[in-house]
Design a protein around this motif. Structure first.
Motif, PDB file in Angstrom:
ATOM      1  N   HIS A 150     -69.102  87.259  64.173  1.00  0.00           N
ATOM      2  CA  HIS A 150     -68.709  86.187  63.259  1.00  0.00           C
ATOM      3  C   HIS A 150     -67.306  86.472  62.745  1.00  0.00           C
ATOM      4  O   HIS A 150     -66.980  87.604  62.376  1.00  0.00           O
ATOM      5  CB  HIS A 150     -69.696  86.106  62.096  1.00  0.00           C
ATOM      6  CG  HIS A 150     -69.553  84.851  61.296  1.00  0.00           C
ATOM      7  ND1 HIS A 150     -68.514  84.657  60.399  1.00  0.00           N
ATOM      8  CD2 HIS A 150     -70.301  83.718  61.241  1.00  0.00           C
ATOM      9  CE1 HIS A 150     -68.633  83.464  59.844  1.00  0.00           C
ATOM     10  NE2 HIS A 150     -69.698  82.873  60.335  1.00  0.00           N
ATOM     11  N   GLY A 151     -66.470  85.440  62.706  1.00  0.00           N
ATOM     12  CA  GLY A 151     -65.075  85.624  62.318  1.00  0.00           C
ATOM     13  C   GLY A 151     -64.883  86.086  60.887  1.00  0.00           C
ATOM     14  O   GLY A 151     -63.892  86.741  60.565  1.00  0.00           O
ATOM     15  N   GLY A 152     -65.830  85.753  60.003  1.00  0.00           N
ATOM     16  CA  GLY A 152     -65.680  86.100  58.599  1.00  0.00           C
ATOM     17  C   GLY A 152     -66.475  87.314  58.168  1.00  0.00           C
ATOM     18  O   GLY A 152     -66.665  87.529  56.968  1.00  0.00           O
ATOM     19  N   THR A 153     -66.943  88.108  59.105  1.00  0.00           N
ATOM     20  CA  THR A 153     -67.791  89.244  58.751  1.00  0.00           C
ATOM     21  C   THR A 153     -66.971  90.377  58.146  1.00  0.00           C
ATOM     22  O   THR A 153     -65.737  90.369  58.168  1.00  0.00           O
ATOM     23  CB  THR A 153     -68.558  89.750  59.985  1.00  0.00           C
ATOM     24  OG1 THR A 153     -69.601  90.635  59.569  1.00  0.00           O
ATOM     25  CG2 THR A 153     -67.619  90.485  60.936  1.00  0.00           C
ATOM     26  N   ASP A 154     -67.683  91.379  57.598  1.00  0.00           N
ATOM     27  CA  ASP A 154     -67.025  92.577  57.085  1.00  0.00           C
ATOM     28  C   ASP A 154     -67.217  93.723  58.073  1.00  0.00           C
ATOM     29  O   ASP A 154     -67.710  93.524  59.190  1.00  0.00           O
ATOM     30  CB  ASP A 154     -67.563  92.937  55.695  1.00  0.00           C
ATOM     31  CG  ASP A 154     -69.057  93.239  55.686  1.00  0.00           C
ATOM     32  OD1 ASP A 154     -69.672  93.341  56.776  1.00  0.00           O
ATOM     33  OD2 ASP A 154     -69.623  93.384  54.589  1.00  0.00           O
ATOM     34  N   ALA A 155     -66.846  94.944  57.652  1.00  0.00           N
ATOM     35  CA  ALA A 155     -66.913  96.096  58.556  1.00  0.00           C
ATOM     36  C   ALA A 155     -68.334  96.370  59.026  1.00  0.00           C
ATOM     37  O   ALA A 155     -68.565  96.660  60.208  1.00  0.00           O
ATOM     38  CB  ALA A 155     -66.340  97.335  57.860  1.00  0.00           C
ATOM     39  N   GLU A 156     -69.298  96.264  58.125  1.00  0.00           N
ATOM     40  CA  GLU A 156     -70.688  96.522  58.503  1.00  0.00           C
ATOM     41  C   GLU A 156     -71.170  95.495  59.514  1.00  0.00           C
ATOM     42  O   GLU A 156     -71.883  95.815  60.463  1.00  0.00           O
ATOM     43  CB  GLU A 156     -71.577  96.498  57.263  1.00  0.00           C
ATOM     44  CG  GLU A 156     -73.002  96.962  57.490  1.00  0.00           C
ATOM     45  CD  GLU A 156     -73.117  98.418  57.900  1.00  0.00           C
ATOM     46  OE1 GLU A 156     -73.994  98.725  58.734  1.00  0.00           O
ATOM     47  OE2 GLU A 156     -72.325  99.239  57.398  1.00  0.00           O
ATOM     48  N   GLY A 157     -70.780  94.243  59.323  1.00  0.00           N
ATOM     49  CA  GLY A 157     -71.167  93.202  60.263  1.00  0.00           C
ATOM     50  C   GLY A 157     -70.527  93.406  61.627  1.00  0.00           C
ATOM     51  O   GLY A 157     -71.172  93.206  62.664  1.00  0.00           O
ATOM     52  N   PHE A 158     -69.250  93.785  61.648  1.00  0.00           N
ATOM     53  CA  PHE A 158     -68.588  94.023  62.935  1.00  0.00           C
ATOM     54  C   PHE A 158     -69.240  95.196  63.658  1.00  0.00           C
ATOM     55  O   PHE A 158     -69.416  95.159  64.886  1.00  0.00           O
ATOM     56  CB  PHE A 158     -67.089  94.288  62.742  1.00  0.00           C
ATOM     57  CG  PHE A 158     -66.315  94.226  64.019  1.00  0.00           C
ATOM     58  CD1 PHE A 158     -65.869  93.025  64.527  1.00  0.00           C
ATOM     59  CD2 PHE A 158     -66.048  95.380  64.747  1.00  0.00           C
ATOM     60  CE1 PHE A 158     -65.180  92.958  65.732  1.00  0.00           C
ATOM     61  CE2 PHE A 158     -65.357  95.336  65.953  1.00  0.00           C
ATOM     62  CZ  PHE A 158     -64.918  94.118  66.444  1.00  0.00           C
ATOM     63  N   ALA A 159     -69.615  96.230  62.908  1.00  0.00           N
ATOM     64  CA  ALA A 159     -70.309  97.372  63.512  1.00  0.00           C
ATOM     65  C   ALA A 159     -71.629  96.934  64.128  1.00  0.00           C
ATOM     66  O   ALA A 159     -72.038  97.458  65.179  1.00  0.00           O
ATOM     67  CB  ALA A 159     -70.542  98.466  62.472  1.00  0.00           C
TER      68      ALA A 159
END
Length: 368
Positions: free
Chosen positions: A314-323
């Motif tokens: 998702h384009g608006g995710t944070d570091a935890e989401g990108f991980a």
């Protein structure tokens, strides 16, 4: 340069293969969210090797800030990136963009998968043209994981194809089963075809032919039959198969219901002293529910049916989401996702040669 050749600027030993090529410049919070996410991923995947593609002037200071990310990354410099609002047709012409070079790395065999939080339409267009579709798959699909009352469910297609024939639905079932095995770790995931009713006579001809084909296939023991909308969140099956139009509507309806429920709960607990006291009593349970439904846990939609692993964060995710998106990609790479699809399809050749009963699957118009 052909689509499968790697440019001379490639920054590594010609024999080195990376687990993932990561678009360092894609997403609202790039490149910091990307690098911070890779630092989290480095803790979870100790032997991971990442080809991080983007502007060195911005990436190198961040890698110095996040040494765990630096320990797993090799940087491939480009100062060209695809904006979130760029049209896919324009993105296809940007051959030196960070997203395009990530796709080139997979197409050339220098990386096993791609992760990007960038423009969805551009990513789908590039994946289809550069990475290309697996032999035996007519069209790729978009798959993702969602929560249910029993655990998690894999759903596809979620928007890559607006309308599908029965053969596409059968292929989606094959890909969804492989995805559930790789990412959810299920040895024999159950499969349902989304329909307007569970009865065998419900739905149109393509659904009935797809169901008949699955009942005669190697997936017969795992095929549950037709499922309805409420079965998605009930966890009736581990995989739910549908066309991209229906799947996208179902996904966004579910997201809207979750936001509405959260808003209503907040209003209820803010009404007065009694309500606030009630909130204090139920707060531990609500915190557990919030953690379970945290969208970052389910970040990472996957374009399945391609000659490589392609994961869209998702384009608006944070570091935890990108991980979490990196986790999905690594699970697929590690557990031989595409090999599982090829094996299934090799045992279904004759079944997929039935005469068509509907028009071919129509691809969705890519959106930025």
């Amino acid at each position: 340069m052909s689509k499968t050749e790697i440019p001379e600027s490639f920054p590594s030993d010609p024999n080195e293969v990376f687990n993932l090529a990561v678009d360092g410049m894609g997403g609202d919070g790039a490149p910091e969210v990307v690098v911070a996410g890779l630092a989290v991923a480095a803790e979870r995947h100790r032997n991971i090797k990442v080809l991080l593609i983007g502007d060195e002037a911005r990436l190198l200071p961040l890698l110095a800030k996040y040494p765990k990310a630096a320990s797993i990354c090799t940087v491939w410099h480009t100062d060209v990136s695809i904006s979130m609002d760029m049209k896919p047709t324009s993105a296809l012409r940007m051959r030196q963009s960070s997203m395009r070079l990530a796709m080139d790395a997979v197409a050339s065999g220098r990386a096993q998968g791609v992760v990007s939080a960038g423009n969805s339409g551009a990513m789908l267009a590039l994946a289809k043209i550069v990475v290309k579709t697996l032999p035996g798959i007519s069209r790729p699909a978009m798959a993702a994981i969602s929560p249910t009352i029993k655990g998690d469910v894999v759903m596809l297609d979620l928007g890559a194809n607006v309308a599908c024939d029965w053969r596409n639905l059968v292929e989606f079932a094959v890909m969804g089963e492989a995805f559930a095995k790789s990412v959810l770790g299920l040895p024999a995931p159950t499969i349902g075809l989304l329909n307007i009713g569970a009865e065998e006579l419900k739905g149109d001809e393509k659904l009935r032919v797809a169901a008949e084909t699955l009942r005669e296939s190697p997936l017969a023991a795992q095929f549950h039959g037709f499922v309805e909308g409420h079965d998605i969140t009930a966890g009736t099956t581990d995989v739910v198969v549908t066309d991209g139009f229906t799947g996208n509507v179902a996904l966004k309806t579910g997201e809207g219901v979750l936001k509405m429920a959260t808003t209503l709960l907040r209003r209820v607990f803010q009404r007065g002293i009694i309500s606030r006291l009630g909130y204090l009593l139920v707060r531990p349970g609500l915190e557990r529910m919030k953690e379970w439904l945290d969208p970052r846990r389910y970040n990472g939609a996957v374009f399945v049916g391609l000659n490589g692993v392609v994961v869209k964060s998702h384009g608006g995710t944070d570091a935890e989401g990108f991980a979490a998106a990196v986790d999905v990609a690594m699970d697929m790479v590690t557990h031989g996702f595409n090999e599982s699809i090829r094996e299934r399809l090799s045992h279904m050749g004759a079944l997929l040669m039935r005469p068509q009963v509907e028009e071919e699957c129509e691809p969705a118009l890519p959106v930025s």
